[in-house]
Design a protein around this motif. Structure first.
Motif, PDB file in Angstrom:
ATOM      1  N   GLY A  35       0.942  -1.083   0.029  1.00 55.47           N
ATOM      2  CA  GLY A  35      -0.020   0.140  -0.033  1.00 55.47           C
ATOM      3  C   GLY A  35       1.188   1.278  -0.013  1.00 55.47           C
ATOM      4  N   CYS A  36       0.325   2.280   0.679  1.00 56.37           N
ATOM      5  CA  CYS A  36       1.354   3.443   0.650  1.00 56.37           C
ATOM      6  C   CYS A  36       2.802   3.245   0.981  1.00 56.37           C
ATOM      7  CB  CYS A  36       0.796   4.415   1.963  1.00 56.37           C
ATOM      8  SG  CYS A  36      -1.093   4.753   1.500  1.00 56.37           S
ATOM      9  N   MET A  42       5.900  -0.431  -6.012  1.00 56.15           N
ATOM     10  CA  MET A  42       4.787   0.176  -6.901  1.00 56.15           C
ATOM     11  C   MET A  42       5.768   0.883  -7.941  1.00 56.15           C
ATOM     12  SD  MET A  42       1.162   0.405  -5.514  1.00 56.15           S
ATOM     13  CE  MET A  42       1.438   1.123  -3.980  1.00 56.15           C
ATOM     14  N   PRO A  70       4.501   8.290   1.030  1.00 52.64           N
ATOM     15  CA  PRO A  70       3.956   9.719   0.856  1.00 52.64           C
ATOM     16  C   PRO A  70       4.624  10.203   2.202  1.00 52.64           C
ATOM     17  CG  PRO A  70       2.382   7.842   0.192  1.00 52.64           C
ATOM     18  CD  PRO A  70       3.717   7.050   0.755  1.00 52.64           C
ATOM     19  N   CYS A  74      -2.825  10.523   2.048  1.00 47.17           N
ATOM     20  CA  CYS A  74      -2.624  10.245   0.776  1.00 47.17           C
ATOM     21  C   CYS A  74      -2.318  11.604  -0.130  1.00 47.17           C
ATOM     22  CB  CYS A  74      -3.964   9.642   0.150  1.00 47.17           C
ATOM     23  SG  CYS A  74      -3.966   9.159  -1.425  1.00 47.17           S
ATOM     24  N   PRO A  75      -1.430  11.721  -0.670  1.00 46.31           N
ATOM     25  CA  PRO A  75      -0.950  13.049  -1.591  1.00 46.31           C
ATOM     26  C   PRO A  75      -2.176  13.367  -2.422  1.00 46.31           C
ATOM     27  CG  PRO A  75       0.941  11.515  -1.584  1.00 46.31           C
ATOM     28  CD  PRO A  75      -0.366  10.714  -0.889  1.00 46.31           C
ATOM     29  N   CYS A  99      -8.405   3.407  -0.653  1.00 48.19           N
ATOM     30  CA  CYS A  99      -7.762   4.553  -1.171  1.00 48.19           C
ATOM     31  C   CYS A  99      -8.911   5.750  -1.277  1.00 48.19           C
ATOM     32  CB  CYS A  99      -6.779   4.679  -2.315  1.00 48.19           C
ATOM     33  SG  CYS A  99      -5.547   3.351  -2.134  1.00 48.19           S
ATOM     34  N   LEU A 156      -4.756   6.680  -9.050  1.00 46.08           N
ATOM     35  CA  LEU A 156      -4.137   6.487  -7.744  1.00 46.08           C
ATOM     36  C   LEU A 156      -3.153   5.519  -8.026  1.00 46.08           C
ATOM     37  CD1 LEU A 156      -7.229   7.007  -5.635  1.00 46.08           C
ATOM     38  CD2 LEU A 156      -5.908   8.664  -6.263  1.00 46.08           C
ATOM     39  N   CYS A 157      -2.274   5.143  -6.759  1.00 47.38           N
ATOM     40  CA  CYS A 157      -1.167   4.271  -6.904  1.00 47.38           C
ATOM     41  C   CYS A 157      -1.327   3.183  -7.852  1.00 47.38           C
ATOM     42  CB  CYS A 157      -0.807   3.907  -5.555  1.00 47.38           C
ATOM     43  SG  CYS A 157      -0.034   5.217  -4.551  1.00 47.38           S
ATOM     44  N   GLY A 185       1.235   7.979  -4.801  1.00 45.13           N
ATOM     45  CA  GLY A 185       1.825   8.267  -3.399  1.00 45.13           C
ATOM     46  C   GLY A 185       3.411   8.215  -3.530  1.00 45.13           C
TER      47      GLY A 185
HETATM   48  S1  SF4 Z   1      -3.319   6.245  -3.566  1.00 39.76           S
HETATM   49 FE1  SF4 Z   1      -2.923   7.122  -1.460  1.00 39.76          FE
HETATM   50  S2  SF4 Z   1      -3.814   5.955   0.056  1.00 39.76           S
HETATM   51 FE2  SF4 Z   1      -3.696   4.577  -1.929  1.00 39.76          FE
HETATM   52  S3  SF4 Z   1      -1.969   3.430  -1.751  1.00 39.76           S
HETATM   53 FE3  SF4 Z   1      -1.525   5.251  -2.998  1.00 39.76          FE
HETATM   54  S4  SF4 Z   1      -0.644   6.819  -1.328  1.00 39.76           S
HETATM   55 FE4  SF4 Z   1      -1.670   5.297  -0.269  1.00 39.76          FE
END
Ligand code: SF4
Length: 305
Positions: A35-36, A42, A70, A74-75, A99, A156-157, A185
């Motif tokens: 995840g983050c 990633m 990050p 969450c950015p 997210c 998102l990520c 992120g």
């Molecule tokens: S989108 Fe935001 S909350 Fe989701 S994994 Fe990426 S940084 Fe974390």
């Protein structure tokens, strides 16, 4: 008299394509415990899926802190909030449900008062490219010029790591501008830089429109004095105070970027000079420079100040 609560259902996450899912059991990356905190993995995936150039640009624009995670919540909240504060702009998120849950929760906590679009996915739609097709279909369905000047779609990520190609979306549908951005992120340290990602993408779009022909005039008409575009969010009264200080110099305060309305982007690009009040707006500065506008930096703050 009833003890039952009544809820405002209008400001919830709007699931645009597919079935609503609270926690996709097979969301590809997060289900594996990533995840983050999994920025390096990633990032590797994103580079393999063709996003190297974008990540290199992020690395140049936005210096990271002591690690690759990050550096704030969450950015993507930064760019989401910029879009949500604009008139006649719709926002759509593409990312893991957890997210999106966090981002919409915080948005509504800060009084977004409008829906956030969401295109859900699972492993299959992600790897087969169906997610991209779902996003494309969604923006086609949403592109109503009566309601919107622009639709912002944000990867998102996980979709960024998987290379979901938002750049291939049509630039415009029925006169509604489509702006696709990646705000992972990994690469975008805090929500401050995420605001710059969207502000820069919108300025870039508006600059191309200006090059192509006449654009809408500012709401109050064009100032008879050269304007100073104000780069960075500020309190509502600040532009008035700044305007009063600029008047004796024969200048007027221009629009604040990030803007609240699409046509303010044109007026901002049409300024005499840009005052970079916040230091994070690297992509936006690039666009102003490309438009031939000089930039005045702010005074140093913190340790350097
Ligand atoms: S989108 Fe935001 S909350 Fe989701 S994994 Fe990426 S940084 Fe974390």
């Amino acid at each position: 008299m009833t003890n039952e609560a009544t809820y405002d259902e209008t400001a919830e996450v709007e699931v645009i394509r597919g079935e609503p899912r609270v926690d996709p059991p097979d969301a590809p990356v997060l289900a594996d415990g990533l995840g983050c905190h999994s920025g390096s993995e990633m990032e590797k995936a994103a580079r393999l899926s063709g996003n190297s150039e974008m990540l290199d640009q992020f690395a140049k624009d936005y210096p990271k802190g002591p690690h690759d995670q990050p550096q704030s919540m969450c950015p993507a909240f930064g760019s989401l909030r910029v879009g949500l504060r604009m008139k006649r702009v719709a926002t759509v998120l593409s990312g893991s449900a957890c997210c999106v849950y966090g981002l919409t929760f915080v948005s509504h906590f800060y009084g977004a008062r409008r829906s956030v679009g969401y295109v859900p996915f699972n492993s299959e739609t992600l790897v087969t490219g169906k997610l991209y097709e779902d996003i494309r279909e969604s923006v086609h369905e949403m592109a109503d010029p009566e309601r919107f000047d622009a639709i912002v779609v944000t990867n998102l990520c996980v979709p960024t790591a998987s290379g979901v190609p938002l750049r291939l979306l049509p630039k415009e549908i029925n006169g509604v501008r489509i702006v696709g951005i990646d705000v992972p992120g990994f690469g975008i340290p805090t929500h401050a830089e995420a605001k710059d990602v969207l502000a820069g993408a919108m300025l870039n779009y508006a600059r191309e429109e200006i090059k192509a022909g006449p654009v809408r005039a500012p709401a109050g008409g064009k100032s008879d004095r050269p304007t100073v575009a104000l780069l960075g969010e500020m309190f509502p009264a600040d532009p008035m105070m700044i305007g009063a200080m600029l008047a004796p110099m024969g200048l007027a305060a221009g629009p604040v970027v990030p803007c609240r309305e699409w046509r303010e982007l044109y007026a901002a690009l049409d300024c005499g000079v840009v005052a970079a009040i916040h230091p994070f707006y690297t992509a936006a500065i690039r666009e102003f420079e490309a438009a031939g506008r000089p930039i005045v930096g702010s005074a140093p703050v913190g340790h350097d100040g």
